[in-house]
Design a protein around this motif. Structure first.
Motif, PDB file in Angstrom:
ATOM      1  N   ILE A 181       0.645  -1.053  -0.201  1.00 13.16           N
ATOM      2  CA  ILE A 181       0.350   0.089   0.535  1.00 13.16           C
ATOM      3  C   ILE A 181       0.720   1.399   0.076  1.00 13.16           C
ATOM      4  O   ILE A 181       0.099   2.449   0.251  1.00 13.16           O
ATOM      5  N   ILE A 182       2.282   1.085  -0.281  1.00 12.06           N
ATOM      6  CA  ILE A 182       3.122   2.686   0.010  1.00 12.06           C
ATOM      7  C   ILE A 182       3.046   2.579  -1.364  1.00 12.06           C
ATOM      8  O   ILE A 182       3.415   1.759  -2.661  1.00 12.06           O
ATOM      9  N   ASP A 183       2.710   3.993  -1.517  1.00 14.14           N
ATOM     10  CA  ASP A 183       2.925   4.427  -3.391  1.00 14.14           C
ATOM     11  C   ASP A 183       4.335   4.834  -3.199  1.00 14.14           C
ATOM     12  O   ASP A 183       5.300   4.563  -4.600  1.00 14.14           O
ATOM     13  N   LYS A 184       4.326   5.566  -2.430  1.00 16.39           N
ATOM     14  CA  LYS A 184       6.440   6.738  -2.725  1.00 16.39           C
ATOM     15  C   LYS A 184       7.229   7.125  -1.311  1.00 16.39           C
ATOM     16  O   LYS A 184       6.230   8.065  -0.764  1.00 16.39           O
ATOM     17  N   ILE A 185       7.588   6.173  -0.673  1.00 16.28           N
ATOM     18  CA  ILE A 185       7.994   7.010   0.885  1.00 16.28           C
ATOM     19  C   ILE A 185       9.883   7.094   0.945  1.00 16.28           C
ATOM     20  O   ILE A 185       9.918   6.099   0.189  1.00 16.28           O
ATOM     21  N   THR A 186      10.079   8.140   1.009  1.00 14.21           N
ATOM     22  CA  THR A 186      11.076   8.121   1.552  1.00 14.21           C
ATOM     23  C   THR A 186      12.425   8.122   3.004  1.00 14.21           C
ATOM     24  O   THR A 186      11.432   9.344   4.378  1.00 14.21           O
ATOM     25  N   ILE A 187      12.952   7.360   3.824  1.00 10.58           N
ATOM     26  CA  ILE A 187      12.901   7.555   5.498  1.00 10.58           C
ATOM     27  C   ILE A 187      13.964   7.594   5.279  1.00 10.58           C
ATOM     28  O   ILE A 187      15.097   6.645   5.179  1.00 10.58           O
ATOM     29  N   SER A 188      14.350   8.919   6.708  1.00 11.05           N
ATOM     30  CA  SER A 188      15.976   9.058   6.831  1.00 11.05           C
ATOM     31  C   SER A 188      15.590   8.364   8.543  1.00 11.05           C
ATOM     32  O   SER A 188      15.206   8.514   9.086  1.00 11.05           O
ATOM     33  N   PHE A 189      17.310   7.820   8.737  1.00 12.00           N
ATOM     34  CA  PHE A 189      17.331   6.976   9.726  1.00 12.00           C
ATOM     35  C   PHE A 189      18.891   7.623  10.757  1.00 12.00           C
ATOM     36  O   PHE A 189      19.953   8.167   9.684  1.00 12.00           O
ATOM     37  N   ASP A 190      18.485   7.830  11.557  1.00  9.26           N
ATOM     38  CA  ASP A 190      19.795   8.171  12.476  1.00  9.26           C
ATOM     39  C   ASP A 190      20.045   6.614  13.864  1.00  9.26           C
ATOM     40  O   ASP A 190      19.394   5.744  13.413  1.00  9.26           O
ATOM     41  N   GLU A 191      21.131   6.929  14.336  1.00  3.59           N
ATOM     42  CA  GLU A 191      21.670   5.940  15.176  1.00  3.59           C
ATOM     43  C   GLU A 191      21.153   6.056  16.692  1.00  3.59           C
ATOM     44  O   GLU A 191      20.070   6.573  16.637  1.00  3.59           O
ATOM     45  N   GLY A 192      21.186   4.664  16.583  1.00  5.04           N
ATOM     46  CA  GLY A 192      20.665   4.849  18.071  1.00  5.04           C
ATOM     47  C   GLY A 192      18.884   3.791  17.978  1.00  5.04           C
ATOM     48  O   GLY A 192      18.817   3.559  17.090  1.00  5.04           O
ATOM     49  N   LEU A 237       8.336   2.898  15.462  1.00  2.00           N
ATOM     50  CA  LEU A 237       8.198   3.074  14.916  1.00  2.00           C
ATOM     51  C   LEU A 237       6.392   3.107  15.243  1.00  2.00           C
ATOM     52  O   LEU A 237       6.070   1.776  15.591  1.00  2.00           O
ATOM     53  N   THR A 238       5.361   3.788  15.040  1.00  2.00           N
ATOM     54  CA  THR A 238       4.583   3.416  16.034  1.00  2.00           C
ATOM     55  C   THR A 238       3.082   3.322  14.658  1.00  2.00           C
ATOM     56  O   THR A 238       3.495   4.919  13.818  1.00  2.00           O
ATOM     57  N   GLY A 239       2.101   3.663  14.532  1.00  2.00           N
ATOM     58  CA  GLY A 239       0.900   3.910  14.664  1.00  2.00           C
ATOM     59  C   GLY A 239      -0.678   3.093  15.057  1.00  2.00           C
ATOM     60  O   GLY A 239      -0.016   1.198  15.238  1.00  2.00           O
ATOM     61  N   GLU A 240      -1.609   3.084  13.798  1.00  2.00           N
ATOM     62  CA  GLU A 240      -1.957   2.262  14.074  1.00  2.00           C
ATOM     63  C   GLU A 240      -2.370   0.814  13.788  1.00  2.00           C
ATOM     64  O   GLU A 240      -1.199   0.883  12.578  1.00  2.00           O
ATOM     65  N   THR A 241      -2.824  -0.453  13.727  1.00  2.00           N
ATOM     66  CA  THR A 241      -2.982  -0.810  13.191  1.00  2.00           C
ATOM     67  C   THR A 241      -3.551  -1.042  11.671  1.00  2.00           C
ATOM     68  O   THR A 241      -4.137  -0.847  11.346  1.00  2.00           O
ATOM     69  N   GLY A 242      -2.588  -2.288  10.916  1.00  2.00           N
ATOM     70  CA  GLY A 242      -3.017  -2.086   9.473  1.00  2.00           C
ATOM     71  C   GLY A 242      -2.309  -0.701   8.811  1.00  2.00           C
ATOM     72  O   GLY A 242      -2.703  -0.272   7.542  1.00  2.00           O
ATOM     73  N   ALA A 243      -1.284   0.731   9.306  1.00  2.00           N
ATOM     74  CA  ALA A 243      -1.364   1.808   9.134  1.00  2.00           C
ATOM     75  C   ALA A 243       0.206   1.244   7.751  1.00  2.00           C
ATOM     76  O   ALA A 243       0.714   2.011   6.841  1.00  2.00           O
ATOM     77  N   GLY A 244       0.851   0.411   8.445  1.00  2.00           N
ATOM     78  CA  GLY A 244       1.758   0.062   7.394  1.00  2.00           C
ATOM     79  C   GLY A 244       3.383  -0.238   8.062  1.00  2.00           C
ATOM     80  O   GLY A 244       4.255  -0.598   7.139  1.00  2.00           O
ATOM     81  N   LYS A 245       2.875  -0.603   9.163  1.00  2.00           N
ATOM     82  CA  LYS A 245       4.578  -0.392  10.175  1.00  2.00           C
ATOM     83  C   LYS A 245       5.467  -1.670   9.731  1.00  2.00           C
ATOM     84  O   LYS A 245       6.237  -1.598   9.215  1.00  2.00           O
TER      85      LYS A 245
END
Length: 572
Positions: free
Chosen positions: A12-23, A27-35
């Motif tokens: 269900i992901i169209d287009k996303i870019t995620i930046s991550f850091d150390e530590g 990732l949270t969100g409602e059930t079914g959101a795409g985590k």
């Protein structure tokens, strides 16, 4: 660590870019959101089994790309050297995978096309994903010996490497013996066949590299007229009247006169004189060569006939004369073995017995090392479990008895009890309450207890793994209260030495995060799409409040969320 992840047309992901850091990143969100879909995408990026179901409906392909930073000493550098993949100067690695709606996978590492197997090999050195399936793996007793070996580390790997060398040698010798003890009639038929083949090669009287030398001679004979014309022409250009050597001699005489006047010309005179004599010698060699050229159609026919004979043998026994001769040597050795079958059988049995004795010694050494490390693992596990409110839990690695007597190893009709990893089977045994007997982990542990066992193992093993990123996909299932707080602190502790990404429904874990990403989905252009948003402090309070109370957020839950964040900052 994983620095950036780009996903297009995946589920269900169209287009996303995620930046991550150390530590620790949660990732949270409602059930079914795409985590979990984001974790699934990372799984595909590191070589997971693909499926057309991952391709977003209506799209031709799903695309996942990840940018990783790596340390100088990371094992991936040697792996890249072995695979011929270049590493960027800034110590980054880019993995890319595309999955078409026809089910085809296209994998790239730093721009180079690789197989899915190679992508998986590389990906497993970068990311370690722990999700619900890990609960099942921990319940599989055949995986326990591998976990113990990972805990033991380098000292056991060296012992295992020595053992494997002997085991491979033992297996080869055992297979040779098995072949030698096959049906007698089959042996006779085999002997007749290879004797015929050996005789055919022997009668050809081949010489090493004969095909190469014959082809060279054939080429000269095929072009003998052209060779005579060109070589004679080269000679004539040098040695004819008014040709190269005459003019070179004239130049030599003139420069000699000039050098008598000016000493600076002496080196140039020497050069021209040397050139003259070299050219003269070359002219004589050219003359000898063209005078020796033969116009011999009969010899050409002989060569062509011999090459035809050799080509017939090549079709049967090898791509070159040297390959055929090597095959003949192998046939001769096998003929000798079959003709002296009883003597060879006795000799090989003695050799196998000697190897088996050494294998048994190395296997017992491996067992002793494992038993010693099992005690260390027991102490470490119980220490970690105590911190996770399982202080009454008793843990032990139990080694199963196996028949590893020498007669068992030498039984040629059955597989030996030993394997390439040793002669041991180990099972994790636990008793979660005082006074209970130890039982296999799979039979006594609840979901929450399994989650804590995984975290205890990861805390211990994380220093041994060398991966750049650890991912926990809802490993905190089945816990609450003070246990949830202990799990949160344990996950945060693991993140001190490496990057940790964690999908969670526990507010205690979310509060411990260094980075909090909120995953949501909404309808856009009549299609459901997933989005990712980094939360600032106030937004984190709202999200943790939602995790505490559900849909209805009150001032009390906001206050509780704020207290969790404050406590987390103090403990961090």
């Amino acid at each position: 660590m994983l620095m950036e992840l780009s996903i297009r047309n995946f589920a269900i992901i169209d287009k996303i870019t995620i930046s991550f850091d150390e530590g620790l990143t949660v990732l949270t969100g409602e059930t079914g959101a795409g985590k979990s879909i984001i974790i699934d995408a990372i799984g595909q990026l590191i070589g997971g089994r693909g499926s057309v179901d991952f391709v977003r409906h209506g799209s031709k392909r799903a695309e996942i790309e990840g940018l990783f930073s790596i340390d100088n000493g990371h094992e991936i550098h040697q792996l890249f050297t072995d695979l011929g993949i270049e590493t960027d100067e800034d110590e980054t690695v880019i993995l890319r995978r595309e999955i078409t709606n026809q089910g085809k996978s296209i994998c790239r590492v730093n721009g180079k096309l690789v197989t899915l197997a190679i992508l998986r090999q590389i990906g497993q050195t970068l990311v370690d994903i722990h999700g619900q399936h890990e609960h099942q793996q921990l319940l599989q007793s055949d995986k326990h010996i591998l976990l113990l070996d990972r805990f033991a580390g380098e000292i056991l790997e060296r012992a295992k490497a020595e053992y494997r060398k002997l085991f491979d040698n033992y297996s080869r010798k055992r297979d040779q013996l098995a072949q030698l003890t096959e049906n007698a009639q089959e042996m006779i038929q085999r002997l007749d066949l290879i004797q015929y083949q050996f005789k055919e090669i022997e009668e050809a009287k081949l010489q090493p590299d004969e095909d190469v030398s014959l082809l060279e001679e054939k080429k000269r004979l095929d072009h003998s007229e052209e060779l005579y014309r060109t070589v004679h022409g080269a000679y004539d250009s040098l040695y004819g009247d008014g040709k190269g050597l005459e003019w070179t001699m004239a130049a030599m005489n003139q420069i000699e006169e000039a050098a008598a006047i000016d000493e600076k010309l002496q080196p140039l005179k020497e050069t021209i004189m040397n050139s003259y004599y070299l050219l003269e010698e070359s002219a004589f060699s050219l003359r000898d060569y063209y005078e020796g050229i033969e116009f011999d159609p009969e010899r050409l026919n002989e060569i062509e006939s011999r090459l035809s004979e050799i080509n017939q043998l090549k079709r049967k026994y090898g791509e070159s004369v040297n390959d055929i001769l090597e095959h003949a040597a192998m046939l001769e050795e096998e003929i000798d073995t079959l003709n002296n079958r009883d003597e060879r059988l006795q000799q090989w049995e003695l050799e196998l017995e000697s190897i088996a004795r050494d294998l048994l010694v190395e296997g017992r050494n491996l067992t002793e090392l494992r038993q010693k490390e099992a005690e260390n693992l027991k102490k470490e596990i119980q220490k970690q479990l105590k911190n996770l409110y399982m202080k009454d839990t008793e843990f032990k690695v139990e080694f199963l008895e196996k028949d590893v007597q020498l007669h068992g190893l030498l039984n040629l009709k059955k597989r030996p009890p030993a394997t390439k990893d040793g002669m041991d089977e180990a099972v994790f045994m636990v008793a979660t309450n005082k006074g209970e007997p130890l039982k296999p982990l799979a039979k006594v542990a609840s979901g929450g207890e399994i989650s804590r066992m995984i975290l205890a193992l990861k805390t211990i093993l994380s220093t041994h793994e060398g991966v750049t990123s650890l991912i926990f996909d809802e490993v905190d299932t089945g816990v609450s209260g003070r246990v949830a707080q202990a799990i949160a602190e344990k996950i945060h502790q693991i993140s001190f030495g490496s990057q940790v990404l964690c999908i969670t429904h526990l507010p205690q874990v979310a509060a411990m995060a260094d980075t909090h990403l909120f995953i949501s989905k909404e309808v856009h252009n009549e299609r459901m799409v997933t989005s990712v948003k980094p939360l600032v402090k106030e937004e984190r309070v709202e999200e943790i409040s939602r995790m505490i109370s559900g849909a209805e957020i009150t001032d009390l839950t906001r206050k509780h969320a704020g207290e969790l964040l404050t406590q987390a900052q103090q403990k961090g």
